[in-house]
Design an enzyme around this catalytic site. Structure first.
Site, mmCIF file in Angstrom:
data_model
loop_
_atom_site.group_PDB
_atom_site.id
_atom_site.type_symbol
_atom_site.label_atom_id
_atom_site.label_comp_id
_atom_site.label_asym_id
_atom_site.label_seq_id
_atom_site.Cartn_x
_atom_site.Cartn_y
_atom_site.Cartn_z
ATOM 1 N NE ARG A 36 51.987 -1.360 34.193
ATOM 2 C CZ ARG A 36 51.214 -0.328 33.900
ATOM 3 N NH1 ARG A 36 51.372 0.823 34.527
ATOM 4 N NH2 ARG A 36 50.295 -0.432 32.972
ATOM 5 C CE LYS A 197 29.957 4.158 31.483
ATOM 6 N NZ LYS A 197 30.349 5.552 31.665
ATOM 7 N N GLY A 354 43.543 -2.697 31.420
ATOM 8 C CA GLY A 354 42.796 -2.208 32.579
ATOM 9 C C GLY A 354 42.613 -3.212 33.689
ATOM 10 N N GLY A 377 45.943 0.811 28.650
ATOM 11 C CA GLY A 377 45.544 1.537 27.443
ATOM 12 C C GLY A 377 46.280 1.091 26.187
#
Ligand code: 3PG
Ligand code: MG
Length: 398
Positions: A36, A197, A354, A377
């Site tokens: 980053r 999930k 993520g 996100g």
């Protein structure tokens, strides 16, 4: 929608407030991944080259409106100086007399880093008075933090209304890559959606169904889809309570003409640990005392064949339990196939979100994708079709 860029800003002699995302991983006082920081370099150097004075605004962690010493941006001065290759000064507050003095005295060729904006409650509250206090430190605002653009905070949203504003080069690159992958893609488009999930991916699947031609489902969430089809997944990770939601996705995708690609074979094991004894079985033949930890080789071959016929792949989430060998095999093989096609000029490949990048980095595939987002996100919310407040503010300001 349109937004202004560095090309449209008058930089010379101006202090430019640059919102960056240097929320980098730190372990034992060391930055473990400087991606980053490297990603904001073009914008910072371009402002310096144009005679501007970059004043960096950033958050670090989630201090929730209080000064938390462990979350000081002071710990990033040295690695940032190294990555940018320019002297970095630091102000121990991001607003107030100290910050104003530091911004006033900033010398040409130097960069000023302000302390964690989230040390003040006004940041996350997007408090106009706090945004005004930040605005006093510069004459222009550049947002280069796509990965924080899903937050409507003072430094990501409010400031765009107070100063002449533009997108930085990283923000531009992220938006261009995402538009190429989903807004106006070359077809066929395949989305690869994995991860543990399904509960965290329902909105995303709902949006993608209308926009892509095929969705390859992997990871633990594939188990929920298998269960929704009445298949016994043994001890696998599975959100049984969401079988209904999965069935609804199946029905909606059929109506939309989007093909959902589920595994045909899987790798099963009785223990969740590296090197655990494993076997390949048909997707509907997981033994009752075993768990599915990866896609099987036939599923991988099927995915590779689909990639070979596709023009665009957008990837979010690993296909198996990639953190432990050998359950990284499907993720690695499929990602390497996408990387090869990309390098051969046959595929546009975009990945983000993520632990996706960590999963695709392990095999070296990510480096050969067309674009890898710095966002977690924000990438997910963009795939969900949501308006990102930080981007919307730039568009409104143009
Ligand atoms: C990230 O690391 O995903 C961004 O820096 C945003 O951080 P946040 O989730 O704490 O807003
Ligand atoms: Mg986050």
């Amino acid at each position: 929608m349109a937004y202004r860029t560095l090309d449209d800003l008058d930089l010379k002699g101006r202090r430019v407030l640059v919102r960056v995302d240097i929320n980098v991983p730190v372990r034992d006082d060391r930055v473990t991944d400087t991606t980053r920081m490297e990603a904001i370099r073009p914008t910072v150097l371009e402002i310096l080259a144009g005679g501007g004075l970059p004043v960096l605004l950033a958050h670090f962690g989630r201090p929730k409106g209080k000064a938390v010493p462990e979350l000081t941006l002071g710990q990033l001065i040295d690695p940032l100086t190294e990555v940018l290759g320019t002297p970095v000064q630091f102000s121990p507050d991001c607003i107030g007399p100290m910050a104003e003095r530091a911004a006033d005295r900033l010398a040409a060729g130097h960069v000023l880093l302000l302390e964690n904006t989230r040390f003040h409650p006004g940041e996350e509250a997007n408090d106009p008075a706090f945004a005004q206090a930040l605005a006093r430190l510069g004459e222009a605002y550049v947002n280069d933090a796509f990965s924080a653009a899903h937050r409507a905070h003072a430094s990501t949203e409010g400031l765009a209304r107070l100063l002449p504003s533009a997108a930085g080069r990283l923000m531009q690159a992220e938006l261009a890559a995402l538009a190429g992958a989903l807004t106006d893609p070359e077809r066929p488009v395949i989305a690869v959606i994995g991860g543990a999930k399904i509960s965290t991916k329902l909105e995303l699947l709902g949006n993608l169904i209308a926009r892509v031609d095929q969705i390859v489902i992997g990871g633990g969430m594939a188990n929920t889809f298998l269960a929704a089809r009445g298949i016994d997944v043994g001890k696998s990770l599975c959100e049984h309570d969401l079988a209904g939601a999965a069935r609804e996705i199946i029905v909606r995708s059929q109506a939309a003409g989007c093909e959902l690609v589920l595994p045909t074979d899987v790798v099963v094991a009785r223990e969740f640990k590296a090197g655990a004894a494993s076997a390949v079985v048909a997707a509907d033949a997981c033994p009752p005392d075993a768990m599915i930890l990866d896609l099987g080789p036939a599923s991988v071959e099927d995915i590779k064949a689909r990639f070979a016929l596709a023009k665009t792949v957008v990837w979010n989430g690993p296909l198996g339990a990639f953190e432990i060998e050998p359950f990284n095999a499907a993720t690695d093989a499929a990602a390497l196939a996408a990387a090869d096609l990309t390098q051969a000029g046959r595929l546009l490949s975009v990945a983000g979100g993520g632990d996706t990048v960590a999963a695709l980095n392990a095999s070296g595939a990510a480096a050969r994708f067309s674009y890898v987002s710095t966002a977690g996100g924000a990438f997910l919310e963009w795939l969900e079709g949501k308006t990102l407040p930080g981007v919307a503010a730039l568009e409104a300001a143009s």
